[in-house]
Design a protein around this motif. Structure first.
Motif, PDB file in Angstrom:
ATOM      1  N   LEU A  38     -74.283  14.058  10.056  1.00  6.30           N
ATOM      2  CA  LEU A  38     -74.588  14.198  11.477  1.00  6.30           C
ATOM      3  C   LEU A  38     -74.122  15.559  11.986  1.00  6.30           C
ATOM      4  O   LEU A  38     -74.848  16.240  12.714  1.00  6.30           O
ATOM      5  CB  LEU A  38     -73.937  13.074  12.283  1.00  6.30           C
ATOM      6  CG  LEU A  38     -74.111  13.132  13.800  1.00  6.30           C
ATOM      7  CD1 LEU A  38     -75.583  13.141  14.185  1.00  6.30           C
ATOM      8  CD2 LEU A  38     -73.388  11.965  14.453  1.00  6.30           C
ATOM      9  N   GLY A  39     -72.921  15.969  11.607  1.00  8.42           N
ATOM     10  CA  GLY A  39     -72.406  17.266  12.029  1.00  8.42           C
ATOM     11  C   GLY A  39     -73.296  18.404  11.562  1.00  8.42           C
ATOM     12  O   GLY A  39     -73.584  19.343  12.314  1.00  8.42           O
ATOM     13  N   LEU A  40     -73.772  18.322  10.327  1.00 12.65           N
ATOM     14  CA  LEU A  40     -74.645  19.356   9.784  1.00 12.65           C
ATOM     15  C   LEU A  40     -75.984  19.377  10.526  1.00 12.65           C
ATOM     16  O   LEU A  40     -76.496  20.438  10.880  1.00 12.65           O
ATOM     17  CB  LEU A  40     -74.872  19.117   8.290  1.00 12.65           C
ATOM     18  CG  LEU A  40     -75.735  20.131   7.561  1.00 12.65           C
ATOM     19  CD1 LEU A  40     -75.136  21.530   7.654  1.00 12.65           C
ATOM     20  CD2 LEU A  40     -75.901  19.727   6.101  1.00 12.65           C
ATOM     21  N   ARG A  41     -76.530  18.194  10.816  1.00 13.66           N
ATOM     22  CA  ARG A  41     -77.810  18.121  11.522  1.00 13.66           C
ATOM     23  C   ARG A  41     -77.691  18.689  12.935  1.00 13.66           C
ATOM     24  O   ARG A  41     -78.524  19.493  13.370  1.00 13.66           O
ATOM     25  CB  ARG A  41     -78.300  16.671  11.577  1.00 13.66           C
ATOM     26  CG  ARG A  41     -79.668  16.524  12.202  1.00 13.66           C
ATOM     27  CD  ARG A  41     -80.254  15.157  11.963  1.00 13.66           C
ATOM     28  NE  ARG A  41     -79.469  14.073  12.494  1.00 13.66           N
ATOM     29  CZ  ARG A  41     -79.511  13.674  13.776  1.00 13.66           C
ATOM     30  NH1 ARG A  41     -80.284  14.280  14.639  1.00 13.66           N
ATOM     31  NH2 ARG A  41     -78.781  12.658  14.172  1.00 13.66           N
ATOM     32  N   VAL A  42     -76.639  18.317  13.655  1.00 15.22           N
ATOM     33  CA  VAL A  42     -76.447  18.815  15.026  1.00 15.22           C
ATOM     34  C   VAL A  42     -76.206  20.319  15.004  1.00 15.22           C
ATOM     35  O   VAL A  42     -76.767  21.062  15.808  1.00 15.22           O
ATOM     36  CB  VAL A  42     -75.299  18.059  15.728  1.00 15.22           C
ATOM     37  CG1 VAL A  42     -74.927  18.727  17.043  1.00 15.22           C
ATOM     38  CG2 VAL A  42     -75.696  16.604  15.956  1.00 15.22           C
ATOM     39  N   SER A  43     -75.391  20.787  14.060  1.00 12.04           N
ATOM     40  CA  SER A  43     -75.128  22.214  13.934  1.00 12.04           C
ATOM     41  C   SER A  43     -76.422  22.986  13.664  1.00 12.04           C
ATOM     42  O   SER A  43     -76.667  24.033  14.265  1.00 12.04           O
ATOM     43  CB  SER A  43     -74.117  22.451  12.801  1.00 12.04           C
ATOM     44  OG  SER A  43     -73.862  23.819  12.642  1.00 12.04           O
ATOM     45  N   SER A  44     -77.264  22.446  12.792  1.00 11.30           N
ATOM     46  CA  SER A  44     -78.545  23.103  12.491  1.00 11.30           C
ATOM     47  C   SER A  44     -79.439  23.160  13.715  1.00 11.30           C
ATOM     48  O   SER A  44     -80.116  24.162  13.956  1.00 11.30           O
ATOM     49  CB  SER A  44     -79.271  22.367  11.362  1.00 11.30           C
ATOM     50  OG  SER A  44     -78.546  22.457  10.169  1.00 11.30           O
ATOM     51  N   MET A  45     -79.436  22.088  14.503  1.00  8.55           N
ATOM     52  CA  MET A  45     -80.262  22.067  15.711  1.00  8.55           C
ATOM     53  C   MET A  45     -79.757  23.089  16.725  1.00  8.55           C
ATOM     54  O   MET A  45     -80.547  23.807  17.342  1.00  8.55           O
ATOM     55  CB  MET A  45     -80.273  20.659  16.313  1.00  8.55           C
ATOM     56  CG  MET A  45     -80.994  19.651  15.444  1.00  8.55           C
ATOM     57  SD  MET A  45     -80.862  17.970  16.073  1.00  8.55           S
ATOM     58  CE  MET A  45     -82.074  18.040  17.392  1.00  8.55           C
ATOM     59  N   ILE A  46     -78.434  23.170  16.889  1.00  9.56           N
ATOM     60  CA  ILE A  46     -77.845  24.132  17.830  1.00  9.56           C
ATOM     61  C   ILE A  46     -78.131  25.564  17.391  1.00  9.56           C
ATOM     62  O   ILE A  46     -78.420  26.430  18.211  1.00  9.56           O
ATOM     63  CB  ILE A  46     -76.331  23.901  17.959  1.00  9.56           C
ATOM     64  CG1 ILE A  46     -76.058  22.586  18.678  1.00  9.56           C
ATOM     65  CG2 ILE A  46     -75.646  25.068  18.679  1.00  9.56           C
ATOM     66  CD1 ILE A  46     -74.610  22.133  18.634  1.00  9.56           C
ATOM     67  N   ASN A  47     -78.055  25.813  16.093  1.00 13.74           N
ATOM     68  CA  ASN A  47     -78.197  27.170  15.580  1.00 13.74           C
ATOM     69  C   ASN A  47     -79.641  27.577  15.294  1.00 13.74           C
ATOM     70  O   ASN A  47     -79.882  28.701  14.862  1.00 13.74           O
ATOM     71  CB  ASN A  47     -77.344  27.336  14.323  1.00 13.74           C
ATOM     72  CG  ASN A  47     -75.883  27.372  14.674  1.00 13.74           C
ATOM     73  OD1 ASN A  47     -75.464  28.187  15.469  1.00 13.74           O
ATOM     74  ND2 ASN A  47     -75.119  26.468  14.103  1.00 13.74           N
ATOM     75  N   HIS A  48     -80.584  26.694  15.545  1.00 10.63           N
ATOM     76  CA  HIS A  48     -81.984  27.031  15.333  1.00 10.63           C
ATOM     77  C   HIS A  48     -82.342  28.214  16.240  1.00 10.63           C
ATOM     78  O   HIS A  48     -81.900  28.287  17.391  1.00 10.63           O
ATOM     79  CB  HIS A  48     -82.861  25.820  15.668  1.00 10.63           C
ATOM     80  CG  HIS A  48     -84.271  26.015  15.264  1.00 10.63           C
ATOM     81  ND1 HIS A  48     -85.171  26.721  16.040  1.00 10.63           N
ATOM     82  CD2 HIS A  48     -84.949  25.621  14.162  1.00 10.63           C
ATOM     83  CE1 HIS A  48     -86.348  26.744  15.435  1.00 10.63           C
ATOM     84  NE2 HIS A  48     -86.239  26.085  14.291  1.00 10.63           N
ATOM     85  N   PRO A  49     -83.126  29.173  15.745  1.00 11.65           N
ATOM     86  CA  PRO A  49     -83.462  30.356  16.556  1.00 11.65           C
ATOM     87  C   PRO A  49     -84.078  30.030  17.916  1.00 11.65           C
ATOM     88  O   PRO A  49     -83.791  30.712  18.900  1.00 11.65           O
ATOM     89  CB  PRO A  49     -84.458  31.122  15.676  1.00 11.65           C
ATOM     90  CG  PRO A  49     -84.122  30.700  14.273  1.00 11.65           C
ATOM     91  CD  PRO A  49     -83.653  29.276  14.379  1.00 11.65           C
ATOM     92  N   VAL A  50     -84.898  29.005  18.003  1.00 11.84           N
ATOM     93  CA  VAL A  50     -85.501  28.652  19.291  1.00 11.84           C
ATOM     94  C   VAL A  50     -84.417  28.161  20.250  1.00 11.84           C
ATOM     95  O   VAL A  50     -84.371  28.551  21.422  1.00 11.84           O
ATOM     96  CB  VAL A  50     -86.618  27.598  19.125  1.00 11.84           C
ATOM     97  CG1 VAL A  50     -87.103  27.094  20.482  1.00 11.84           C
ATOM     98  CG2 VAL A  50     -87.771  28.165  18.317  1.00 11.84           C
ATOM     99  N   ALA A  51     -83.516  27.295  19.756  1.00 13.61           N
ATOM    100  CA  ALA A  51     -82.427  26.799  20.607  1.00 13.61           C
ATOM    101  C   ALA A  51     -81.545  27.950  21.064  1.00 13.61           C
ATOM    102  O   ALA A  51     -81.118  27.992  22.219  1.00 13.61           O
ATOM    103  CB  ALA A  51     -81.596  25.763  19.847  1.00 13.61           C
ATOM    104  N   GLN A  52     -81.265  28.892  20.190  1.00 17.81           N
ATOM    105  CA  GLN A  52     -80.430  30.026  20.561  1.00 17.81           C
ATOM    106  C   GLN A  52     -81.124  30.907  21.592  1.00 17.81           C
ATOM    107  O   GLN A  52     -80.486  31.403  22.512  1.00 17.81           O
ATOM    108  CB  GLN A  52     -80.041  30.841  19.321  1.00 17.81           C
ATOM    109  CG  GLN A  52     -79.006  30.149  18.460  1.00 17.81           C
ATOM    110  CD  GLN A  52     -77.716  29.911  19.206  1.00 17.81           C
ATOM    111  OE1 GLN A  52     -77.113  30.837  19.726  1.00 17.81           O
ATOM    112  NE2 GLN A  52     -77.285  28.660  19.275  1.00 17.81           N
ATOM    113  N   ALA A  53     -82.432  31.072  21.478  1.00 18.28           N
ATOM    114  CA  ALA A  53     -83.174  31.896  22.431  1.00 18.28           C
ATOM    115  C   ALA A  53     -83.228  31.235  23.808  1.00 18.28           C
ATOM    116  O   ALA A  53     -83.069  31.898  24.829  1.00 18.28           O
ATOM    117  CB  ALA A  53     -84.586  32.158  21.916  1.00 18.28           C
TER     118      ALA A  53
END
Length: 102
Positions: free
Chosen positions: A20-35
């Motif tokens: 779960l931590g890895l999945r949430v981290s990946s979602m947060i760090n996705h380029p679209v989310a960061q933009a």
């Protein structure tokens, strides 16, 4: 006599909390989310209640992240752009690493 069989190296299984931590981290760090500086995360059927609550607790304790619990069970995370462009990513990563160090 047959050839000796090589033991397969067993990789340690990831815990539900680590997945779960890895999945949430990946979602947060996705380029679209960061933009856009926001992301909506959702709980999967395979995410345990304890794991979900622990990750939500860590995120709610993280400075700079605003959480909105939506009626459909999703959670929207928002953060402001900070002077150093990558600092928001570091905040999110450090929050998740507290839960699931990998």
């Amino acid at each position: 006599m047959g050839k000796p069989q090589k033991k397969q190296e067993q990789k340690p299984e990831m815990t539900g909390l680590e997945r779960l931590g890895l999945r949430v981290s990946s979602m947060i760090n996705h380029p679209v989310a960061q933009a856009q500086r926001w992301v909506t995360i959702h709980r999967l059927d395979t995410d345990g209640e304890r794991e979900w609550e622990e990750v939500m607790g860590v995120l709610s304790d993280t400075d700079g992240i605003d959480m909105t619990f939506n009626d459909d069970g999703t959670v929207t995370l928002r953060w402001e752009l900070i002077a150093r462009e990558d600092q928001s990513v570091e905040v999110a990563e450090s929050a998740i690493e507290k839960v699931a160090p990998f």
